[in-house]
Design a protein around this motif. Structure first.
Motif, PDB file in Angstrom:
ATOM      1  N   ILE A  72      29.979  28.512  13.501  1.00  0.00           N
ATOM      2  CA  ILE A  72      29.568  27.659  14.609  1.00  0.00           C
ATOM      3  C   ILE A  72      30.320  26.334  14.510  1.00  0.00           C
ATOM      4  O   ILE A  72      30.249  25.649  13.489  1.00  0.00           O
ATOM      5  N   GLY A  73      31.060  25.987  15.563  1.00  0.00           N
ATOM      6  CA  GLY A  73      31.834  24.762  15.574  1.00  0.00           C
ATOM      7  C   GLY A  73      31.067  23.596  16.158  1.00  0.00           C
ATOM      8  O   GLY A  73      29.955  23.756  16.677  1.00  0.00           O
ATOM      9  N   ILE A  74      31.676  22.426  16.106  1.00  0.00           N
ATOM     10  CA  ILE A  74      31.014  21.219  16.607  1.00  0.00           C
ATOM     11  C   ILE A  74      30.849  21.257  18.123  1.00  0.00           C
ATOM     12  O   ILE A  74      30.040  20.525  18.698  1.00  0.00           O
ATOM     13  N   ASP A  75      31.592  22.139  18.800  1.00  0.00           N
ATOM     14  CA  ASP A  75      31.471  22.242  20.249  1.00  0.00           C
ATOM     15  C   ASP A  75      30.227  23.004  20.679  1.00  0.00           C
ATOM     16  O   ASP A  75      29.926  23.080  21.866  1.00  0.00           O
ATOM     17  N   ALA A 158      35.430  22.736   3.649  1.00  0.00           N
ATOM     18  CA  ALA A 158      36.540  22.068   4.317  1.00  0.00           C
ATOM     19  C   ALA A 158      36.392  21.993   5.831  1.00  0.00           C
ATOM     20  O   ALA A 158      36.724  20.981   6.450  1.00  0.00           O
ATOM     21  N   ASN A 159      35.890  23.063   6.438  1.00  0.00           N
ATOM     22  CA  ASN A 159      35.822  23.131   7.903  1.00  0.00           C
ATOM     23  C   ASN A 159      34.415  22.957   8.454  1.00  0.00           C
ATOM     24  O   ASN A 159      34.239  22.839   9.662  1.00  0.00           O
ATOM     25  N   PHE A 160      33.439  22.986   7.574  1.00  0.00           N
ATOM     26  CA  PHE A 160      32.052  22.690   7.913  1.00  0.00           C
ATOM     27  C   PHE A 160      31.393  23.781   8.778  1.00  0.00           C
ATOM     28  O   PHE A 160      32.046  24.457   9.545  1.00  0.00           O
ATOM     29  N   GLN A 165      21.480  25.390  10.181  1.00  0.00           N
ATOM     30  CA  GLN A 165      21.189  25.783   8.803  1.00  0.00           C
ATOM     31  C   GLN A 165      21.822  24.844   7.784  1.00  0.00           C
ATOM     32  O   GLN A 165      21.401  24.790   6.636  1.00  0.00           O
ATOM     33  N   ASP A 166      22.850  24.092   8.206  1.00  0.00           N
ATOM     34  CA  ASP A 166      23.520  23.192   7.267  1.00  0.00           C
ATOM     35  C   ASP A 166      23.541  21.758   7.797  1.00  0.00           C
ATOM     36  O   ASP A 166      24.376  20.959   7.410  1.00  0.00           O
TER      37      ASP A 166
END
Length: 243
Positions: A72-75, A158-160, A165-166
């Motif tokens: 899951i990305g920041i977008d 590195a990429n988060f 969940q995090d």
């Protein structure tokens, strides 16, 4: 929560959609990956492998087992889904409600299309990271399972992971209020965690990795690129050379 997700998704479209600078900034994540892997040369390897589309069955197996394709990305406006919105809910059965639902779905469809470059850049970094990290682990004599675990760990650090969940408690416990007000602040929190790993007193990384990280960070971002250091502007002002 559904309303909040819808608003957050629209904000993502307006800020990240068709925004090439934001898409290109995703590649700065490779700096984190290279430092964790411990090899500057891996930067180019990660770019090549991430952009490559003709993956072998072995590489596809690695991508599948690391779960990188479901990151899951920041977008993601909600932080709950890979599909960045999870679909547009119906607003009701009446004529006006159906019309509004149709408009909303149209906006989401176009919004998703506008996010193509941002999502591709993010995916390139993640795919390249796990493939190069896996290869490094195997060359060091690790088993397949150990190499998969190592690649997942490097990618997450590195990429988060921008899912709930995090997420720090300030995001999780603030519900819709924190979801909207802090929508793009997760990156700063996660990058500070990376900096903690490469701090001089950290035992999680070697001296070589620390020098590699801070050297690349200074070249890419400059000293004022460190999160939270903008408070110096309040003290010294804008004309003191801090810009």
């Amino acid at each position: 929560l559904t309303l909040g997700n819808g608003i957050a998704n629209k904000i993502s479209y307006m800020t990240l959609g068709l925004n090439m600078s934001s898409a290109l900034l995703n590649f700065s994540q490779l700096m984190n990956s290279a430092a964790y892997i411990g090899d500057v040369r891996s930067l180019g390897q990660m770019m090549r492998k991430g952009m490559h589309r003709g993956y072998s069955l072995h590489e596809l197996r690695i991508l599948k087992e690391t779960g990188v394709l479901n990151d899951i990305g920041i977008d993601s406006g909600s932080g709950y889904d890979k599909l960045r919105g999870g679909g547009t809910p119906s607003l009701g059965t009446g004529k006006i409600a159906r019309a509004l639902t149709g408009v909303n779905r149209g906006v989401d469809f176009l919004g998703q299309k506008s996010m193509y470059f941002f999502q591709q850049a993010d995916s390139i970094c993640r795919r390249g990271t796990v493939l190069v990290a896996y290869e490094k682990a195997r060359k060091e004599g690790k088993s397949h399972a150990e190499a998969i675990a190592y690649a997942k760990d490097v990618n997450n650090k590195a990429n988060f992971q921008y899912g709930t969940q995090d997420a720090p408690n300030i995001f999780r416990r603030g519900s819709i209020v924190s979801q909207l007000s802090l929508q793009f602040k997760k990156y700063g929190f996660k990058e500070l965690e990376v900096m903690a790993d490469f701090s001089p007193w950290s035992k999680k990384t070697s001296r070589k990795q620390k020098l590699m990280f801070w050297g690349m960070y200074a070249l890419l971002c400059g000293a004022m690129g460190v999160p939270a250091l903008d408070w110096l502007d309040e003290i010294f002002g804008e004309k003191t050379g801090f810009y």
